[in-house]
Design a protein around this motif. Sequence first.
Motif, short mmCIF file in Angstrom:
data_model
loop_
_atom_site.label_atom_id
_atom_site.label_comp_id
_atom_site.label_asym_id
_atom_site.label_seq_id
_atom_site.Cartn_x
_atom_site.Cartn_y
_atom_site.Cartn_z
N ASN A 1 -5.21 -10.87 2.90
CA ASN A 1 -4.07 -10.03 2.73
C ASN A 1 -3.24 -10.34 1.41
O ASN A 1 -2.97 -9.66 0.91
CB ASN A 1 -3.84 -9.66 4.27
CG ASN A 1 -3.20 -8.12 3.14
OD1 ASN A 1 -1.89 -8.24 3.34
ND2 ASN A 1 -4.02 -6.94 3.39
N ASN B 1 -4.33 -9.58 -1.70
CA ASN B 1 -4.08 -7.79 -2.12
C ASN B 1 -2.50 -7.93 -2.42
O ASN B 1 -2.12 -6.98 -3.25
CB ASN B 1 -4.45 -7.16 -0.54
CG ASN B 1 -5.89 -6.88 -0.71
OD1 ASN B 1 -6.66 -7.78 -1.03
ND2 ASN B 1 -6.55 -5.92 0.19
N MET C 1 -12.88 -3.40 -2.25
CA MET C 1 -13.28 -4.42 -1.93
C MET C 1 -14.24 -5.07 -0.67
O MET C 1 -15.24 -4.33 -1.00
CB MET C 1 -12.06 -4.16 -0.22
CG MET C 1 -11.42 -4.63 0.38
SD MET C 1 -9.90 -4.03 0.87
CE MET C 1 -8.79 -2.65 -0.34
N THR D 1 1.35 -1.06 0.65
CA THR D 1 0.02 -0.20 -0.36
C THR D 1 1.37 1.33 0.02
O THR D 1 0.61 2.70 0.29
CB THR D 1 -0.69 0.63 1.35
OG1 THR D 1 -0.28 -0.15 2.55
CG2 THR D 1 -1.86 -1.08 1.00
#
Lengths: 306, 307
Positions: free
Chosen positions: A236, A239, B1, A199
């Motif tokens: 996660n 991601n 998301m 991120t």
Amino acid sequence: MGFFDKLKSGLEKTRKGLTENIDRLVGGYAKIDEELLDDLEAILLAADIGVKTTAKLIADIKEGIKTKAITTPQEMRPFLSGRITEMLCAGSVEAPVRSPGMPYVIMVVGVNGVGKTTTIGKLGSFFAQHGQKVLFAAADTFRAAAIDQLEIWGKRSGLEVIKQAENSDPAAVAFDACQAAKARHADFLIIDTAGRLHTKSNLMEELKKVERVVAREIPSAPQEILLVLDATTGQNAINQAKLFSQVVRVSGVVLTKLDGTAKGGVVIAIKHELGLPVRWIGVGEGIDDLRPFDPVDFANALFGDK
Amino acid sequence: MVFEGLADKLQATFKKLRGRGKLSEADVADAMREVRLALLEADVNFKVVKDFVAKVKERSVGLEVMSSLTPAQHVIKIVNEELTALMGGTQSRITISSRPPTVIMLVGLQGAGKTTTAGKLAHMLIKQNKRPLLIAADIYRPAAIKQLQVVGERLGTPVFSLGDKESPVTIAKKGVEHAISLGRDVVIIDTAGRLHINDELMDELANIKQQAKPHEILLVVDAMTGQDAVSVAETFNGRLGLDGVILTKLDGDARGGAALSIKAVTGCPIKFVGMGEKAEALEPFHPDRMASRILGMGDVLSLIEKA
Ligand SMILES: Nc1nc2c(ncn2[C@@H]2O[C@H](COP(=O)(O)OP(=O)(O)OP(=O)(O)O)[C@@H](O)[C@H]2O)c(=O)[nH]1
Ligand SMILES: Nc1nc2c(ncn2[C@@H]2O[C@H](COP(=O)(O)OP(=O)(O)OP(=O)(O)O)[C@@H](O)[C@H]2O)c(=O)[nH]1
Ligand SMILES: [Mg+2]
Ligand SMILES: [Mg+2]
């Protein structure tokens, strides 16, 4: 111990969780009912396979029941194992080929603490054992003692580490390393990068710059960019895979720490959703604890007997 | 998301609902499914999710729908309250012993952030006018000692090391003695990362505990941990008796469901969260913020709180 046995022992816990539960399940049910499917769902979720992929697998099972591919609870496990293998194999990408005379450059990326530097140590040893000349590049100039750590790994296999002072520009280290790799006729150049969360856009830009410098210095390099994922990581990881792939040309995944009890099931989701293949697995902290990833072996080891 | 949609999904679920009256079991069934999925997507352990949803369901069925909140908002409110309650009040404190030195021991899986956190704790304590000493008890990871020394140097904090030839138990014991002789009032022991299933290394921790007599044993956990967080925390707690948890790498986009799982199975308070790689990046844990993070809907929650 052969490769498959080692893989199996590395995945012992993984397998125990999933397989034994399924077996227990199957033993306890005379016929397939909603409750059995619910329990099966729980087992898949517990393996970090994730809601989406689990839903897909359960839907597949229901379809299998409808089409009579599954008629008894006992047939559920081989069916599921087959489906997961298919998912992992689907559209399998071959590892890029080496062009002779040019260093094959592998860049290793990932979030903090997943096992990048350790994996590089193991990879270097693996290639060196196969008679290849390997160079390391210490492009993690940020973390405390990251360079020392890579140097210790280099020493273990007698490999040279190209480095600069702490806090220097990682792209400059990569540039030096490319020059050195060409001058010394290295077969492999493996570049360590600092852990960074996907991120953080400034840090991700830095990674892009490293890739760019390498591409400029050596044609069609980096041939591989390996994203290291920790098997303990949950959803996660998806991601992570998404965002790292958006910034650099990730070619495959290394799944580390499979010697714990974590199932690493998220890689099924990553393969299913993003098409990223797993190339290697880490099954310990030792120099030999790295195995090439084989989807069939993985699914077999996950579900027990071959 | 996936998850930002929980509020919308609940809204849609309750759309069929007409009139006021009480929420029936059937009314909430679909909503509970959405709550369950949302928590699973956030990496909350599936067993914890099951118990949690049962509790939320119990509170939701028979609920009088008020005019100020829609049924969806009602359910979210309950979910949020239960989440916050489960994660406990704020306990972001290190017990300081009346007889110094206070000994803190950091334990956890490989790469969780122990060494970094040791530096962060030292930094925090220095700001509270304490005089910490770091002990390098990781003799296994390449350059682990050097890493702690660099961390200590940056903070101007001494680091005790006996190299990598002495046992971690000896290092910890002598380190505490050294702290006493130097008049340091807090000791932070950095241990090697290890798997909870590695009996030999878990024994080593138990021996360090016996010799160094820590006042605080803190489990350092990566916020990105998935379903396995529960077995890790259970095992460490069972072997050592944990005094708290530090959740690292929350500066990313992980939902951090592990926080809920660990609290639910061990009852240990989460004391701090790691918000970055630098020494200053340690913050107190806020259960309410964590709840809205897990639910992925800070805005919705603040709206409901106003209602
Ligand atoms: N059990 C186990 N531990 C591993 C494995 N791979 C790496 N580790 C351990 O994980 C920890 C972190 O490994 P590193 O290689 O330093 O990770 P990294 O990604 O380079 O970390 P940063 O550079 O700080 O982002 C170390 O303690 C390693 O020994 C594995 O396959 N199994
Ligand atoms: N972004 C971020 N990174 C962190 C945080 N805490 C630690 N890290 C990073 O995570 C990686 C691993 O941290 P370490 O402190 O070496 O972890 P460890 O638990 O001591 O690792 P081992 O000793 O190998 O078991 C490093 O790259 C740290 O900079 C955090 O809160 N946020
Ligand atoms: Mg590293
Ligand atoms: Mg450490």
